[in-house]
Design an enzyme around this catalytic site. Sequence first.
Site, PDB file in Angstrom:
ATOM      1  N   PRO A 232      -3.259  -6.671   2.230  1.00 40.24           N
ATOM      2  CA  PRO A 232      -3.618  -5.962   3.460  1.00 40.24           C
ATOM      3  C   PRO A 232      -4.906  -5.152   3.363  1.00 40.24           C
ATOM      4  CG  PRO A 232      -1.756  -4.910   2.369  1.00 40.24           C
ATOM      5  CD  PRO A 232      -1.979  -6.227   1.679  1.00 40.24           C
ATOM      6  N   ASN A 233      -5.640  -5.207   4.447  1.00 38.96           N
ATOM      7  CA  ASN A 233      -6.872  -4.432   4.672  1.00 38.96           C
ATOM      8  C   ASN A 233      -8.079  -4.931   3.887  1.00 38.96           C
ATOM      9  OD1 ASN A 233      -5.675  -2.497   6.514  1.00 38.96           O
ATOM     10  ND2 ASN A 233      -4.555  -1.730   4.736  1.00 38.96           N
TER      11      ASN A 233
ATOM     12  N   ASN B 155      -4.915  -9.301  -5.625  1.00 37.61           N
ATOM     13  CA  ASN B 155      -5.170  -7.937  -5.188  1.00 37.61           C
ATOM     14  C   ASN B 155      -4.204  -7.684  -4.040  1.00 37.61           C
ATOM     15  OD1 ASN B 155      -5.975  -5.459  -4.297  1.00 37.61           O
ATOM     16  ND2 ASN B 155      -8.171  -5.924  -4.276  1.00 37.61           N
TER      17      ASN B 155
ATOM     18  N   TYR C 216     -14.917   1.115  -2.093  1.00 43.23           N
ATOM     19  CA  TYR C 216     -14.799  -0.333  -2.292  1.00 43.23           C
ATOM     20  C   TYR C 216     -16.143  -1.078  -2.280  1.00 43.23           C
ATOM     21  CZ  TYR C 216      -9.891   0.721  -1.409  1.00 43.23           C
ATOM     22  OH  TYR C 216      -8.626   1.247  -1.490  1.00 43.23           O
TER      23      TYR C 216
ATOM     24  N   HIS D 121      -7.573  -4.749  -8.959  1.00 39.36           N
ATOM     25  CA  HIS D 121      -7.961  -3.706  -8.015  1.00 39.36           C
ATOM     26  C   HIS D 121      -9.458  -3.472  -8.124  1.00 39.36           C
ATOM     27  CE1 HIS D 121      -3.798  -2.995  -7.270  1.00 39.36           C
ATOM     28  NE2 HIS D 121      -3.611  -2.967  -8.574  1.00 39.36           N
TER      29      HIS D 121
ATOM     30  N   ALA E 192      -2.269  -2.204  -0.778  1.00 35.69           N
ATOM     31  CA  ALA E 192      -1.244  -1.154  -0.789  1.00 35.69           C
ATOM     32  C   ALA E 192       0.146  -1.689  -1.134  1.00 35.69           C
ATOM     33  CB  ALA E 192      -1.221  -0.439   0.557  1.00 35.69           C
TER      34      ALA E 192
ATOM     35  N   ARG F 131     -14.905  -0.888   5.102  1.00 36.63           N
ATOM     36  CA  ARG F 131     -13.783  -0.019   4.759  1.00 36.63           C
ATOM     37  C   ARG F 131     -14.169   0.896   3.586  1.00 36.63           C
ATOM     38  NH1 ARG F 131      -8.558  -2.012   1.281  1.00 36.63           N
ATOM     39  NH2 ARG F 131      -7.363  -0.102   1.536  1.00 36.63           N
TER      40      ARG F 131
ATOM     41  N   ARG G  20      -7.264   7.801  -8.761  1.00 32.96           N
ATOM     42  CA  ARG G  20      -7.162   8.146  -7.336  1.00 32.96           C
ATOM     43  C   ARG G  20      -5.848   8.894  -7.059  1.00 32.96           C
ATOM     44  NH1 ARG G  20      -8.427   3.057  -3.843  1.00 32.96           N
ATOM     45  NH2 ARG G  20      -8.574   4.694  -2.248  1.00 32.96           N
TER      46      ARG G  20
ATOM     47  N   GLU H 209      -3.236  -8.982 -12.050  1.00 30.91           N
ATOM     48  CA  GLU H 209      -3.278  -7.955 -11.003  1.00 30.91           C
ATOM     49  C   GLU H 209      -4.690  -7.390 -10.959  1.00 30.91           C
ATOM     50  OE1 GLU H 209      -0.616  -4.702 -11.759  1.00 30.91           O
ATOM     51  OE2 GLU H 209      -1.500  -3.443 -10.197  1.00 30.91           O
TER      52      GLU H 209
END
Length: 149
Positions: free
Chosen positions: A10-11, A79, A23, A105, A82, A18, A112, A103
């Site tokens: 998502p996103n 990725n 990012y 990111h 969330a 964004r 964060r 995985e």
Amino acid sequence: MKTALILNGPNLNLLGTREPQVYGDKTLADVEVLCQQACATHGFALDFRQSNHEGVLVDWLHEAGRAYASGSLAGVILNAGAYTHTSIALHDAIKGTGIPLVELHISNVHAREAFRHHSYISPAAKAVMAGFGVNGYALAIAGLAGLQA
Ligand code: DQA
């Protein structure tokens, strides 16, 4: 030639606009080009996808499990956005299919907010990549190539 399947959650379709301070300014289309180049370098065909829907990502992991079992898939780079921090369903899909999965990111999630420090993906993943910006996708493809030997 085996396929590297890159799944974005998502996103991530909003990349480029964004939170660019987190990012970067590259779009998801730019990331796909970068992945095409890395896959060409490492002898993979690329299958690059994005969905905002958890169930769609689960279905794609099941599809990946069948492709891995048939020998056509090298592995998955995920990725999960969330859903990383919320999704037992994605955890179970990775475990249930037995696919080698990296995985990924873009940001260093551990530097964060506290809610980003826990991942449901990590315990089911072969490897984890975080904090290299979008270049992490190319690094993860190189890592997936290293896992083939
Ligand atoms: C992300 C980190 C997640 O915490 C966040 O929800 C994202 C993107 C990253 O690539 O840094 O959507 O996975």
